[in-house]
Design an enzyme around this catalytic site. Sequence first.
Site, PDB file in Angstrom:
ATOM      1  N   ASP A 144       0.853  -1.184   0.000  1.00 36.28           N
ATOM      2  CA  ASP A 144       0.000   0.000   0.000  1.00 36.28           C
ATOM      3  C   ASP A 144       0.882   1.225   0.000  1.00 36.28           C
ATOM      4  OD1 ASP A 144      -2.412  -1.225   0.137  1.00 36.28           O
ATOM      5  OD2 ASP A 144      -2.551  -1.170   2.319  1.00 36.28           O
ATOM      6  N   ASP A 149      -5.041  -2.975   4.686  1.00 39.46           N
ATOM      7  CA  ASP A 149      -5.593  -2.425   5.913  1.00 39.46           C
ATOM      8  C   ASP A 149      -7.104  -2.517   5.933  1.00 39.46           C
ATOM      9  OD1 ASP A 149      -5.984  -0.609   3.911  1.00 39.46           O
ATOM     10  OD2 ASP A 149      -4.931   1.050   4.870  1.00 39.46           O
ATOM     11  N   ASP A 158      -9.622  -5.791   1.793  1.00 42.07           N
ATOM     12  CA  ASP A 158      -8.309  -6.360   1.481  1.00 42.07           C
ATOM     13  C   ASP A 158      -8.193  -7.814   1.923  1.00 42.07           C
ATOM     14  OD1 ASP A 158      -7.279  -4.109   0.306  1.00 42.07           O
ATOM     15  OD2 ASP A 158      -6.515  -3.278   2.182  1.00 42.07           O
TER      16      ASP A 158
END
Length: 880
Positions: A356, A622, A626
């Site tokens: 990310d 997060d 996901d």
Amino acid sequence: MTCSVLLKIDSSLQSICHNFEILRRHEYGITMIPTQDLERFGTDGLSSETVLESRKLYGKNELTPPKRIPVWKQYLEKYQDPIIRILLVAVVLSALVALLEGESLIDTLGIALAVILATTIAFLTEFRSNRAFDALNAMREDTGVKVIRDGSPGSIPMRDIVVGDVILLEAGDMVPADGYLLVAAETEADESAFTGESEPVKKIVQDSVLKGSYITGGRATMFAAAVGDRTKMGQIASSLTEGTRPETPLQIKLHDLAHLISKFGYIMAGLIIGVVLIQDFVIGVPPQTPIEIFSVILHACMFAVVIIVVSVPEGLPVSVTVSLALTMGKMTRAKSLVRRLIACETVGSVTVICTDKTGTLTMNQMEVAASSVEVPEISSGLPKTPSEWITLNAAVNSTAELEYHEDRLITVGNSTEAALLRWLHRTGVSYTDIRHAWPSISQDFFNSKKKQMSTIFEYDSKRYILVKGAPEIVAARCSPAPDLSNLHHLAQRAMRTLAFAHGELKPDGEEPSTLIWDGYVGIRDEVRPDVPEAVKTCNDAGITVKMVTGDSPETATAIARETGIFRDGKVMTGPEFRELSDEKRRDIVSDLQVLARSEPHDKLLLVKALQANGEVVAVTGDGTNDAPALRNADVGLAMGIAGTEVAREASDIILLDDSFPTIERAVWWGRALYENIQRFLIFQLTINISAAILTFISPLLGFPPPFTIIQLLWINIIMDSLAALALCSEAPHPALMNRKPIPRTASVITPYMKFSILITAMIYIVVGITCMITGLPFMETPEQQATAFFAGFVIAQVWNGFNCRGINGIMPPLFRGNPVFFVIMGLIVGIQILIVQYGGEIFDTVPLTPLQWIVIGIGTMPVLLIWPFLRFYHQRTKKL
Ligand code: ADP
Ligand code: MG
């Protein structure tokens, strides 16, 4: 926020009490609470006193741990090990020999004692490791839960929830107790743990929710109706007993290896029986009386047992457990919390990391650094200028909060929105005043799929909608179409851009077909200073790093360039990526460096495409969405700070500080673990082979067996339990990150290891046989000779421990990094001296003089010379 929640709770309390009879008839399978609980505790949240009262009545929110196999049973199970059984046979055999030959039973007692000692040590090391894992599981009960206590919201550990608590839930949270929803806003829950149905279930007010399910969308407030064992989860759990942990790939590989070597041991044992019998019956003077014949056969059997004991490496798989436990503890201290043991191992062989951006590569301290309007302005009445609209939008169309905490301004909630609130705060605008003056009627929350958020409010009996989100998405809803050219400059300067628009709802409440563009802001989120370095280390270690983000391609590329992730590869957007066929996707993923404007599902597609190419993929996540990517990846890394409970639950490792360099360190530890096990293997297999072959050869050459059974059992303890502790504590060294990842299918035994094991064992065997033939210097009696042979063999292994610390041409610094090694090696030498000096009767030894000890110590020291030779070999073969 508290206020509005409480208001909503108040109104729903009446309807709940009113509808309680209906609730009662619902079949939710959870323990129902009597109406008086709702009345007694109310739905305003508990006070400190009522918490105690409720806890007294209904207990804590803790599950009674599953029925465990009692410790004594676990211990006895160790005796089911085939090798231990063989040893027990040896005990019986030796007792028979002793009785037949009229000797004392001291040998038999000794063997029995050694068997007990060996199993106990093995049991204790394993037991201690398992305790470390239990501690991890217990931590789950400490997850923070938002509750209303004494009139205000706060966070308490999950185990402290009691019946009557009013709990605030949002997307990503785990439901901490069974209960009913008092407030539900677009609430969806994942109850797959109970129903097996993976689609989220919509939940409305008064619906029940179960402990252990997850909120996957919207928000909710619940009334806790059952806690601990009385929850449905508690009832299911109590009917289960603890399962055994599945083995990790490395453990399986080692099991196979141990199996193979054992076969070799059994074959040798068979051969030795044959050889001894032929020697005694055919070549020598054949035994006459039945007692003599019986005794010869018994001796042959004892020999076979000895061979089996030395050659079967029963400690191999256990060594993995020990080193995994050691590594897990160390990784946690290095800020990566290992949730699934196997991850320690897999993370070392990772070839691709998909990370990310926000919070992992950047600091997640967002600040508004540019905007289309000079300053935010407060309007009197309905806003007129773009600046006034943006101010209203930023304040109202948001779920974040600013709070003063010990005079420090801290932000709660979504960090992008928090940046907007701080921006208002900086220019002297009070967002709370605006929120009070403009209460919202409804909100459509932000998620990374929609990339926008809207709020509807009412003014002068007309309804308006405020929209903010990714510029191109907002712009597409606007008329006239705004000019986005300025935005690109911001994005190229690595800023996240956010656009604002508004519109008036149609009289029937429908959203307007077009919105009016108000402007944009650029939000700067600095790259973490240690990230570029960590990315470089990963690249040097043969690991590719890819960025997956919801941000625009420009912003993403700018940050990717700053961090060193983007060099000459491809940048793609989620929509483009999704359109490709599976084949095409597989073709391009290796070049892809940045995936921008992506949805969580794209992450899963990326992981699958990479895996199809044979990569070992680590992925960070997060958000609630996901979870599939985290579960499918080889190593799922969840964020400890920003991550939702769902993401954490789906992960293998939790990054306690959310940062990318922590991933790099986890990889490092994983590689160190693998190498430590290899060190241990060299050590153990060298002893295994040399001791087995020496024992096998000596009767062929007409010598008595070099070691007694009890001596071999002590050698066995050294190589199984003690060596694992000593060599598996080696600290990671920088060179680990200078080489390519080890393919998962690769054998644990590398050519270097084979070479090292065979050379060292060969030297032991040759020197051993020479000593048998020529006799040892400075040792006068045959007893001293035998004792010195045994002591010398053990001390030589201690020296070899130093060689094994070095591997693949690299020797760690002598005194740094692994104090445990010195403690254990010192312990082995100390015990060896005690055994020889005082253990005479049991171990068949005689005391030696200090001079003789010095001779043994110095005489075995040349073992150290093998290391430079091994290093030379490694360097030579590496060049080839
Ligand atoms: P990432 O987590 O990869 O940084 P996000 O999915 O959080 O990306 O955000 C994607 C885009 O959505 C951002 O570039 C921004 O334009 C927009 N956005 C982010 N947060 C919000 C929010 N709270 N409300 C509206 N739009 C947002
Ligand atoms: Mg995000």
